[in-house]
Design an enzyme around this catalytic site. Structure first.
Site, PDB file in Angstrom:
ATOM      1  N   GLY A  33       0.814  -1.211   0.000  1.00 24.22           N
ATOM      2  CA  GLY A  33       0.000   0.000   0.000  1.00 24.22           C
ATOM      3  C   GLY A  33       0.842   1.252   0.000  1.00 24.22           C
ATOM      4  O   GLY A  33       0.552   2.221   0.710  1.00 24.22           O
ATOM      5  N   ALA A  34       1.886   1.277  -0.835  1.00 21.60           N
ATOM      6  CA  ALA A  34       2.880   2.358  -0.774  1.00 21.60           C
ATOM      7  C   ALA A  34       2.638   3.478  -1.774  1.00 21.60           C
ATOM      8  O   ALA A  34       3.477   4.356  -1.907  1.00 21.60           O
ATOM      9  CB  ALA A  34       4.280   1.773  -1.002  1.00 21.60           C
ATOM     10  N   ASN A  35       1.498   3.473  -2.459  1.00 25.09           N
ATOM     11  CA  ASN A  35       1.292   4.496  -3.491  1.00 25.09           C
ATOM     12  C   ASN A  35       0.736   5.810  -2.934  1.00 25.09           C
ATOM     13  O   ASN A  35       0.746   6.827  -3.628  1.00 25.09           O
ATOM     14  CB  ASN A  35       0.377   3.975  -4.593  1.00 25.09           C
ATOM     15  CG  ASN A  35      -1.006   3.610  -4.087  1.00 25.09           C
ATOM     16  OD1 ASN A  35      -1.175   2.532  -3.530  1.00 25.09           O
ATOM     17  ND2 ASN A  35      -1.979   4.483  -4.255  1.00 25.09           N
ATOM     18  N   SER A  36       0.264   5.825  -1.685  1.00 25.00           N
ATOM     19  CA  SER A  36      -0.306   7.056  -1.128  1.00 25.00           C
ATOM     20  C   SER A  36      -0.242   7.018   0.393  1.00 25.00           C
ATOM     21  O   SER A  36       0.072   5.993   1.002  1.00 25.00           O
ATOM     22  CB  SER A  36      -1.767   7.232  -1.575  1.00 25.00           C
ATOM     23  OG  SER A  36      -2.572   6.180  -1.065  1.00 25.00           O
ATOM     24  N   GLY A  37      -0.540   8.184   1.007  1.00 24.51           N
ATOM     25  CA  GLY A  37      -0.687   8.267   2.456  1.00 24.51           C
ATOM     26  C   GLY A  37       0.557   7.848   3.225  1.00 24.51           C
ATOM     27  O   GLY A  37       1.691   8.116   2.846  1.00 24.51           O
ATOM     28  N   ILE A  38       0.318   7.165   4.347  1.00 28.35           N
ATOM     29  CA  ILE A  38       1.401   6.739   5.218  1.00 28.35           C
ATOM     30  C   ILE A  38       2.342   5.793   4.496  1.00 28.35           C
ATOM     31  O   ILE A  38       3.564   5.863   4.660  1.00 28.35           O
ATOM     32  CB  ILE A  38       0.835   6.065   6.484  1.00 28.35           C
ATOM     33  CG1 ILE A  38      -0.004   7.056   7.283  1.00 28.35           C
ATOM     34  CG2 ILE A  38       1.958   5.518   7.352  1.00 28.35           C
ATOM     35  CD1 ILE A  38      -0.758   6.414   8.425  1.00 28.35           C
ATOM     36  N   GLY A  39       1.785   4.912   3.689  1.00 28.65           N
ATOM     37  CA  GLY A  39       2.621   3.961   2.963  1.00 28.65           C
ATOM     38  C   GLY A  39       3.605   4.648   2.041  1.00 28.65           C
ATOM     39  O   GLY A  39       4.781   4.263   1.956  1.00 28.65           O
ATOM     40  N   SER A  90      -3.946  -0.523  14.741  1.00 28.95           N
ATOM     41  CA  SER A  90      -4.672   0.681  15.132  1.00 28.95           C
ATOM     42  C   SER A  90      -5.116   0.565  16.581  1.00 28.95           C
ATOM     43  O   SER A  90      -5.345  -0.543  17.093  1.00 28.95           O
ATOM     44  CB  SER A  90      -5.901   0.873  14.233  1.00 28.95           C
ATOM     45  OG  SER A  90      -6.743   1.894  14.736  1.00 28.95           O
ATOM     46  N   TYR A 148     -13.217  -3.411  10.591  1.00 27.99           N
ATOM     47  CA  TYR A 148     -11.888  -2.801  10.631  1.00 27.99           C
ATOM     48  C   TYR A 148     -11.223  -3.054  11.981  1.00 27.99           C
ATOM     49  O   TYR A 148     -10.052  -3.455  12.046  1.00 27.99           O
ATOM     50  CB  TYR A 148     -12.022  -1.298  10.371  1.00 27.99           C
ATOM     51  CG  TYR A 148     -10.726  -0.536  10.441  1.00 27.99           C
ATOM     52  CD1 TYR A 148      -9.842  -0.525   9.360  1.00 27.99           C
ATOM     53  CD2 TYR A 148     -10.384   0.197  11.585  1.00 27.99           C
ATOM     54  CE1 TYR A 148      -8.647   0.190   9.418  1.00 27.99           C
ATOM     55  CE2 TYR A 148      -9.195   0.913  11.642  1.00 27.99           C
ATOM     56  CZ  TYR A 148      -8.338   0.909  10.561  1.00 27.99           C
ATOM     57  OH  TYR A 148      -7.162   1.611  10.626  1.00 27.99           O
TER      58      TYR A 148
END
Length: 414
Positions: free
Chosen positions: A131-137, A260, A293
């Site tokens: 999940g490295a394409n946006s946000g924290i990743g 989380s 979640y």
């Protein structure tokens, strides 16, 4: 030191502030001296405290020390394309003979990923970030790549992953980044990713399980499991299982599971105390996105603890992290209530760089070498819920997860 701030850290005490007209400088061998421009003199001792101090540690990654035509030292920041006569390490000077130890916490909720990596050279390290394409990743992958690691951006959307890779290369053309397709909602995709990665004959020093979905509408994956459960947890479980031999061969290696604080508000066992698959992967009529979640994040901590128990004897450790509260990212897109709540809370939330800090801390900090089975928030170890610490539940979840994957093994082979 004086009033210097570097990478978001302020390492000055009020008593160490220089009087007007004084300037702090450093010699080639790292000793600080003080110049008084009013009286035109220099001295080794701090004009207020009388202490002698020295610069310690390597230069931050991307910096080089040069000498000008007059023999004066200056410093070149190749990442940000700037030069300065001020040693970037001055924010981290130490007393030569300290009178008392510092009790300040090294990192906290305001720390950024780049702060933690200050002075760190990860050349030769290979990292996978899901999940490295946006946000924290993205900030996690970017921070690691800018400090020399070869980073694989493992993402469902390869076009977005390629765009993320381009952004990192635009920032530093020497960065080593690759984009690979990984769809955690498909066990077959996970299997293909692992096979493709192994075909590269690379080591794997750090595996960061960051990808996740939040408050998604109820859907079943191609593997007949509820999507939040599979994307956030089971897909990562299968990924680690398939890559554990590479991790062991690359030891010391680390796994970081992004969880989380919401794991505290749920359970995954039925009234008799047994794991209930119907709670983990509920039917449409029993589904609530927020609860799904929470349960997936509880699974992440239990998995991290059990993984550490099984692999730490082989030099592979695992820790779980909470990145930050109410952080604005692509996760919110499926639930308008979350968007509203974030709008109200935005002044009090973390940036993406701050959100990536705890992940980077667990992935790279030397003090955690060979240590795992823990849960971190704001770069500080804390206790997760009692249920997350339950070793019996962790072992049962592992066994259930293996069975769920094995039951679909025939389908994966076709």
């Amino acid at each position: 030191m004086a009033a210097l701030k570097y990478a978001g850290l302020d390492d000055t005490d009020s008593e160490d502030e220089l009087p007007p007209g004084w300037e702090e400088r450093s010699t080639k061998d790292g000793w600080l001296y003080y110049a008084n421009h009013i009286e035109e003199k220099t001295q080794w001792e701090h004009p207020k405290t009388g202490k002698r101090k020295r610069v310690v540690g390597d230069l931050p990654y991307g910096w080089e020390q040069e000498t000008d035509e007059n023999g004066h030292l200056y410093f070149v920041d190749h990442l940000n394309k700037r030069t300065t006569y001020l040693d970037p390490r001055l924010a981290f000077t130490v007393d030569d003979n300290p009178s008392k130890p510092s009790t300040r916490q090294k990192y906290d909720g305001n720390t950024t990923a780049i702060d933690i990596l200050q002075g760190c050279d990860l050349t030769g390290k290979v990292v996978i970030v899901t999940g490295a394409n946006s946000g924290i990743g993205f900030e996690t992958a970017r921070s690691l790549a800018l400090h020399g690691a070869l980073v694989v951006l493992a993402c469902r959307n390869v076009a977005r992953a390629t765009e993320a890779m381009r952004k990192i290369l635009d920032e530093w053309h020497k960065a080593k980044v690759e984009a690979m397709t990984l769809d955690l909602s498909s066990l077959r995709s996970v299997q293909r990713f692992a096979e493709a990665f192994k075909a590269k004959n690379l080591p794997l020093h750090i595996l960061i399980c960051n990808a996740g979905v939040f408050a998604s509408p109820w859907t079943l994956t191609a593997d007949d499991l509820e999507s939040t459960f599979q994307v956030n947890y089971l897909g990562h479980f299968h990924l680690v299982q398939l890559l554990q031999d590479v991790l062991r061969q690359s030891a010391p290696a680390r796994v970081v599971m992004v969880s989380s604080e919401s794991h505290r508000f749920t359970d995954i066992k039925d009234t008799s105390g047994k794991l209930d698959l119907n709670l983990l992967s509920p039917s449409k009529s029993e589904y609530w996105g927020m609860l799904a979640y929470n349960r997936s994040k509880l699974c992440n901590i239990l998995f991290s603890n059990e993984l550490n128990r099984r692999l730490s004897p082989y030099g592979v450790t695992s820790n779980a992290v909470h990145p930050g509260n109410m952080m604005y990212s692509a996760l919110h897109r499926n639930w308008w209530v979350y968007t509203l709540l974030f709008t109200l809370a935005r002044p009090f939330t973390k940036s993406m760089q701050q959100g990536a800090a705890t992940t980077i801390y667990c992935a790279t900090t030397p003090e955690l070498e060979s240590l795992g089975g823990m849960y971190f928030n704001n770069c500080c170890r804390c206790l997760p819920s009692q249920e997350a610490q339950n070793e019996v539940t962790a072992a049962a979840l592992w066994e259930l997860s293996e069975r769920l994957v094995q039951e679909r093994a025939g389908r994966l082979a076709n």
